[in-house]
Enzyme design. Structure first.
Site, PDB file in Angstrom:
ATOM      1  N   ASP A 268       0.014  -7.920  -4.466  1.00  0.00           N
ATOM      2  CA  ASP A 268       0.503  -8.285  -3.230  1.00  0.00           C
ATOM      3  C   ASP A 268       1.661  -8.330  -4.331  1.00  0.00           C
ATOM      4  O   ASP A 268       1.946  -8.418  -5.927  1.00  0.00           O
ATOM      5  CB  ASP A 268       0.101  -9.651  -2.755  1.00  0.00           C
ATOM      6  CG  ASP A 268       0.969  -9.937  -1.718  1.00  0.00           C
ATOM      7  OD1 ASP A 268       2.306  -9.120  -1.706  1.00  0.00           O
ATOM      8  OD2 ASP A 268       0.350 -10.738  -0.998  1.00  0.00           O
TER       9      ASP A 268
HETATM   10  C1  BGC Z   1       3.309 -10.619   1.311  1.00  0.00           C
HETATM   11  C2  BGC Z   1       3.122  -9.300   1.732  1.00  0.00           C
HETATM   12  C3  BGC Z   1       3.808  -8.636   1.845  1.00  0.00           C
HETATM   13  C4  BGC Z   1       4.623  -8.488   0.259  1.00  0.00           C
HETATM   14  C5  BGC Z   1       5.744  -7.281   0.223  1.00  0.00           C
HETATM   15  C6  BGC Z   1       3.699 -10.606  -0.009  1.00  0.00           C
HETATM   16  O1  BGC Z   1       5.137 -11.374  -0.206  1.00  0.00           O
HETATM   17  O2  BGC Z   1       1.652 -10.933   1.070  1.00  0.00           O
HETATM   18  O3  BGC Z   1       2.097  -9.214   2.689  1.00  0.00           O
HETATM   19  O4  BGC Z   1       3.652  -7.019   1.960  1.00  0.00           O
HETATM   20  O5  BGC Z   1       5.393  -9.363   0.378  1.00  0.00           O
HETATM   21  O6  BGC Z   1       6.873  -8.009   1.019  1.00  0.00           O
END
Ligand code: BGC
Length: 729
Positions: A268
């Site tokens: 993540d």
């Molecule tokens: C989120 C993810 C997301 C990623 C990219 C993160 O802050 O937890 O679910 O896909 O950002 O935007």
């Protein structure tokens, strides 16, 4: 099979040509950083990223959209790097790109797998047309805590329903053939446990036992893997003390070994780096080592791999075979997407123009939106509204809001592009009056900021009350701002924000013919509302076509059929509250206080999981169990539409394994069918219970089916139905 083999062979030959630096480059993902239509960036982080792209040190980009932008970056990499390995472009296509479907929690309320698959398909059609080939969806985190803002992004509290939806959404995004230019790789996230953040506070500690992990949290991920999901994202949380990003039990032993997942794991956002503040890694180099060893294949924006992984390998801290394994997985997905055949296949400018806002997309999200609405209450058949017969008042700021229905994951959509309730109603009648009421949400809310809420200024209530006085019926649109749920948007209160309840109560003093239209991203505590308002429609955040869908339901052109995918609590103190809880040793009321209950609140929720009404009524009868074939126990019931209109019912089957070596929940959903029943007719519904439904995972993560007595219920929600028992030999 032949093609599979040849992809594996191609991957192997390519890896042989790659330097260690190039391999690590494939494991690096950067966020978009530069307006590609302008000159190349000079200085700072942007220049570093640009140089890294040119030197083959980047395998993927996120948040780069548009055929022109994607083509430009792809060209840079394909034409200027030594091996010309194409980038994979990811984006959060959570419930659509430009044309938005309802938020995923709302879609889950449809219990309609075909519609959900189609919705994901529509999203993929549009997203793939703007150069994207990978979505960071579906989020398959089970959550029982409405305080957590991200419940809007998942399928709710139930593992069985969540499992069905995970499959449908993966199939929808990826289609039948990933190499087609209108299909995109999906990503099951956040592996694992993120939905169990303590106290519903985002990014918080997750500490759960194996029974919950194996039986409640992991199955939707497994279902996504079985549906051939190409990628999995880990998460921000720790799980029982170990950050999931550095958790090799989850990523290597379970996901890759036990389940045979062949795609790759993306971290993540900065979650590799975040192992430092978690107190698990001592610095970024150590974080890179831990992430790579644990099976996090691609680093999203931690800069850990690109800075330190080569060094870690050279020092013998990370075995190069682990790097090879990660790169093999990443390259394989790129081959499967067809990016090596044509790196620009998603960059067709004509298709981009044609597909964006295509009328088919709007028809699809409208259909999904109608199916997602849940009728919570309808006393005296106040709904549907009679066309042209009533003096209608519409009250509430959200009625005129063209952003909030889009929810918080609306990065790709245009501002103010949702059809408001007012606009939707206008398609039926010009004959209504609108009073906005008090200002509820302060201006300036966006994806990054907290939403400011008016708690004190009551200006506007009087005007709304005056309008209500002279009207036959009042439609009140109340709820949460679109940016009050989603990532980083946990709440400790679950009531209507600001002075909205006061507004409702003031209107109620003068006119009780109220239809409350709720717009929100999570279950709310609406006790006063549920007791005093005769009709309540849960409309969530329904996306681009929200107002049209709501109007169609209000005027009876669509008979609501949604059912809650999450329990509505009576008070925040009950949370986490979920229907499939365990029994206690003292489950039943006693004359004294020594039984499992609260002194100041009922145990029961306000609205249970699976609950939802229709404009017609359904009666359940003729309940039968046939357990003569122990491999397939048949449970059936007849459902009769006893009302005046045709309707759809979600018939739900729950079991309870009464005695087991590990106690089982008091009830577990194990089947459902959404059926359409014309008024005055009956439909027989049959379910088959096999070992797949009757077993569970033990603490050793083995699936076991134990003999003994089960009770079974077929009903209209998790609390009401016909029940019986059978014995499994
Ligand atoms: C989120 C993810 C997301 C990623 C990219 C993160 O802050 O937890 O679910 O896909 O950002 O935007």
């Amino acid at each position: 099979m032949a093609q599979e083999k040849s992809i594996d062979q191609k991957v192997d030959s390519l890896i042989k040509l790659m330097t260690l630096e190039e391999k690590v480059g494939q494991m690096n993902q950067y966020n978009g950083f530069w307006d590609v239509t302008g000159p190349a960036p000079h200085g700072g982080n942007a220049e570093v990223k640009y140089q890294h792209l040119k030197n083959g040190l980047v395998g993927s980009m996120l948040n780069v959209v548009g055929t022109e932008e994607v083509r430009k970056l792809q060209q840079l990499v394909v034409e200027e790097t030594r091996l010309g390995i194409p980038l994979i472009f990811g984006y959060d296509v959570i419930h659509g790109y430009k044309t938005l479907a309802p938020i995923p929690l709302a879609e889950a309320a449809s219990w309609d797998m075909e519609a959900i698959e189609k919705s994901a398909r529509t999203a993929a059609e549009e997203a793939s047309a703007v150069g994207l080939n990978w979505t960071f969806a579906p989020m398959v985190d089970i959550s029982r805590d409405a305080r957590w803002g991200r419940v809007m992004e998942g399928a709710g509290e139930d593992t069985y329903l969540g499992t069905c939806i995970a499959k449908a959404r993966v199939k929808g995004f990826q289609g039948g053939d990933l190499s087609q230019p209108n299909t995109i790789a999906a990503c099951a996230k956040h592996f694992a446990g993120y939905g169990f953040a303590e106290a519903g506070k985002d990014y918080n500690t997750v500490d759960v036992g194996t029974a919950t992990l194996y039986n409640s949290i992991l199955p939707p991920f497994k279902a996504a893997v079985d549906a051939d999901v190409k990628t999995v994202m880990n998460g921000f949380n720790t799980l029982n003390g170990i950050p999931v990003t550095g958790n090799s039990f989850l990523q290597r032993d379970v996901l890759k070994e036990k389940w045979g997942f062949e795609g790759f794991v993306i971290s993540d956002w900065a979650s590799i780096m975040e192992m430092i503040p978690h107190g698990f890694a001592k610095d970024l180099k150590h974080a890179a080592e831990l992430g790579a060893k644990a099976g996090s294949d691609m680093d999203m924006e931690s800069y850990a791999y690109v800075k330190h992984l080569v060094e870690n390998v050279k020092e013998g801290k990370v075995d190069e075979t682990l790097v090879d394994d990660a790169v093999r997985r990443i390259l394989k997905v790129k081959f499967e997407l067809g990016l090596f055949d044509d790196p620009y296949k998603y960059c067709n400018e004509e298709r981009e123009k044609e597909r964006l806002h295509h009328k088919d997309n709007h028809a699809s999200v409208l259909d999904m939106a109608m199916k997602s609405i849940v009728l919570l209450k309808n006393e005296h058949n106040l709904l549907p509204l009679k066309k042209d017969q009533q003096k209608i008042a519409v009250i509430g700021e959200l009625a005129d809001d063209k952003n909030s229905p889009l929810g918080s994951w609306r990065l790709g959509s245009d501002d103010n592009s949702g059809v408001s309730v007012i606009e939707g109603l206008k398609a039926y009648t010009e004959d209504f009056k609108y009073a906005k009421g008090p200002k509820i949400f302060h201006e300036g809310a966006n994806f990054l900021n907290e939403v400011g809420v008016n708690e004190t200024d009551r200006t506007g209530i009087d005007e709304a009350v005056e309008l209500a006085k002279e009207s036959d019926i009042v439609l009140m649109v109340l709820g949460e701002h679109g940016f009050q749920s989603g990532e980083g948007r946990s709440r400790t209160k679950l009531d209507l924000p600001g002075v909205q309840l006061e507004l409702l109560q003031a209107v109620h003093e003068v006119n009780q013919n109220i239809v409350l239209i709720l717009m929100n991203g999570r279950p709310l505590t609406i006790n006063w509302e549920a007791e005093n308002v005769p009709a309540i429609l849960e409309t969530w955040q329904l996306g681009s076509q929200a107002g049209n869908a709501i109007a169609k339901v209000l005027f009876g052109d669509y008979n609501p059929s949604g059912k809650l995918p999450m329990t509505f609590p009576r008070s925040v103190g009950q949370v986490p509250i979920y229907y499939n809880h365990f029994s206690t040793g003292r489950p039943n009321p006693e004359a004294n206080v020594f039984w499992s209950h609260y002194s100041d609140e009922k145990n029961e929720p306000l609205f249970p999981f699976g609950y939802g009404l229709s404009y017609t009524t359904f009666e359940y009868s003729n309940f039968q169990i046939d357990d003569s074939d122990q491999n397939s126990i048949k449970v059936s019931a007849t459902i009769t539409n006893t009302g005046d209109s045709d309707g759809e019912e979600v018939v739900q089957l729950y079991i309870h394994d009464k005695t087991a070596s590990i106690a089982r929940p008091v009830k577990e959903l194990k089947g459902f069918q959404k059926i359409s029943i014309p008024s005055g007719t009956s439909h027989n519904v049959e379910f088959n219970l096999t070992d797949k439904e009757l077993g569970f995972y033990n603490h050793q993560y083995q699936y076991v089916v134990e003999p003994g007595e089960f009770s079974v219920m077929v009903g209209t929600n998790s609390q009401e139905g016909l029940t019986g028992t059978f014995t499994k030999d």
